[in-house]
Design a protein around this motif. Structure first.
Motif, short mmCIF file in Angstrom:
data_model
loop_
_atom_site.label_atom_id
_atom_site.label_comp_id
_atom_site.label_asym_id
_atom_site.label_seq_id
_atom_site.Cartn_x
_atom_site.Cartn_y
_atom_site.Cartn_z
N ALA A 1 9.53 -18.04 73.59
CA ALA A 1 8.51 -18.40 72.78
C ALA A 1 8.08 -17.52 71.54
N GLY A 2 8.30 -16.47 71.63
CA GLY A 2 8.10 -15.36 70.60
C GLY A 2 9.40 -14.96 69.70
N ASN A 3 10.48 -15.56 69.98
CA ASN A 3 11.62 -15.41 69.32
C ASN A 3 11.88 -13.96 69.22
N THR A 4 11.67 -13.26 70.19
CA THR A 4 11.78 -11.79 70.47
C THR A 4 12.88 -11.26 71.77
N VAL A 5 13.52 -10.27 71.29
CA VAL A 5 14.28 -9.55 72.29
C VAL A 5 13.74 -8.16 72.36
N PHE A 6 13.66 -7.67 73.74
CA PHE A 6 13.37 -6.34 73.80
C PHE A 6 14.16 -5.33 74.44
N LEU A 7 14.29 -4.20 74.19
CA LEU A 7 15.15 -3.23 75.16
C LEU A 7 14.08 -2.10 75.30
N GLN A 8 13.54 -2.06 76.55
CA GLN A 8 12.84 -0.91 77.31
C GLN A 8 13.88 0.27 77.54
N MET A 9 13.46 1.42 77.08
CA MET A 9 14.34 2.46 77.47
C MET A 9 13.87 3.61 77.98
N ASN A 10 14.04 3.88 79.10
CA ASN A 10 13.36 4.95 79.83
C ASN A 10 14.43 6.21 80.03
N SER A 11 13.82 7.33 80.54
CA SER A 11 14.70 8.37 81.04
C SER A 11 15.89 8.85 79.81
N LEU A 12 15.28 8.78 78.53
CA LEU A 12 16.03 8.96 77.56
C LEU A 12 16.52 10.30 77.47
N LYS A 13 18.01 10.05 76.98
CA LYS A 13 18.93 11.43 76.87
C LYS A 13 19.07 11.80 75.41
N PRO A 14 19.45 13.01 75.16
CA PRO A 14 19.92 13.23 73.69
C PRO A 14 21.30 12.46 73.37
N GLU A 15 21.81 12.08 74.15
CA GLU A 15 23.23 11.31 74.02
C GLU A 15 22.76 9.85 73.74
N ASP A 16 21.74 9.58 74.01
CA ASP A 16 21.18 8.04 73.55
C ASP A 16 20.88 8.12 71.99
N THR A 17 20.90 9.15 71.21
CA THR A 17 20.55 9.14 69.95
C THR A 17 21.57 8.42 69.10
N ALA A 18 21.09 7.32 68.20
CA ALA A 18 21.85 6.37 67.62
C ALA A 18 21.03 5.46 66.80
N VAL A 19 21.66 4.61 66.00
CA VAL A 19 20.96 3.43 65.34
C VAL A 19 21.09 2.48 66.30
N TYR A 20 20.20 1.69 66.60
CA TYR A 20 20.27 0.60 67.38
C TYR A 20 20.23 -0.64 66.77
N TYR A 21 21.16 -1.75 67.07
CA TYR A 21 21.09 -2.89 66.32
C TYR A 21 21.00 -4.01 67.32
N CYS A 22 20.00 -4.93 66.82
CA CYS A 22 20.26 -6.27 67.65
C CYS A 22 21.12 -7.33 67.17
N ALA A 23 21.72 -8.14 67.98
CA ALA A 23 22.79 -8.89 67.22
C ALA A 23 22.42 -10.53 68.22
N ALA A 24 22.86 -11.54 67.52
CA ALA A 24 22.92 -12.79 68.17
C ALA A 24 24.08 -13.66 68.15
N SER A 25 24.45 -14.13 69.28
CA SER A 25 25.90 -14.79 69.50
C SER A 25 25.62 -15.89 70.09
N ALA A 26 26.57 -16.96 69.49
CA ALA A 26 26.49 -18.31 69.99
C ALA A 26 27.32 -18.57 71.13
N ARG A 27 27.82 -17.29 71.66
CA ARG A 27 28.86 -17.66 72.98
C ARG A 27 28.21 -16.58 73.82
N ARG A 28 29.00 -15.92 74.95
CA ARG A 28 28.41 -15.35 76.09
C ARG A 28 28.04 -13.77 75.51
#
Length: 122
Positions: A75-102
Motif C-alpha cells: 500500500a505504501g510502495n515501500t520495502v524495509f530492512l530492520q537491522m539489529n545487532s549490527l557488526k562492523p562487518e555490516d558496514t557497506a552501501v546498502y541498495y534496494c532493487a526490484a525484480s520481476a522474477r523471484r
C-alpha cells in the motif's frame, strides 16, 4: 521504469540497530520481488535479503539471518530492512532493487536504487 529511493542509513555503534526504507515509484510495486544488497569497499556486491511480491516468500543471506528482517508495504510502495545487532562487518552501501522474477540472484534484478551508507563502529 521503477524508481527506487533508499533512506535510513547512518553511523551506529556495534550492537545497535538501523531501519532502512526504500520507496518505489513508477510501475506497480506489487508486481516485483524486492531485494536488499550491500557493497563494501574491496568486495563484490552481496545479496542480503529478498521478499516476494506478497511477502510470503522471504530469503536471507546466512550472514544476516536472525539479525535482519525484511518486510514490505504494498500500500505504501515501500520495502524495509530492520537491522539489529549490527557488526562492523555490516558496514557497506546498502541498495534496494526490484525484480520481476523471484529475485534469488543478482542478475534477476531490473531496477536499483542509489544506495544508502551504513557504517558500524566497533
Amino acid at each position: 521504469q521503477v524508481q527506487l529511493v533508499e533512506s535510513g542509513g547512518g553511523l551506529v555503534q556495534a550492537g545497535g540497530s538501523l531501519r532502512l526504507s526504500c520507496v518505489a515509484s513508477g510501475r506497480t510495486f506489487s508486481d516485483y520481488a524486492m531485494g536488499w544488497f550491500r557493497h563494501a569497499p574491496g568486495k563484490e556486491r552481496e545479496f542480503v535479503a529478498v521478499i516476494g511480491w506478497s511477502g510470503a516468500l522471504i530469503k536471507y543471506a546466512d550472514s544476516v539471518k536472525g539479525r535482519f528482517t525484511i518486510s514490505r508495504s504494498n500500500a505504501g510502495n515501500t520495502v524495509f530492512l530492520q537491522m539489529n545487532s549490527l557488526k562492523p562487518e555490516d558496514t557497506a552501501v546498502y541498495y534496494c532493487a526490484a525484480s520481476a522474477r523471484r529475485g534469488f540472484t543478482l542478475s534477476e534484478y531490473d531496477y536499483w536504487g542509489q544506495g544508502t551508507q551504513v557504517t558500524v563502529s566497533s
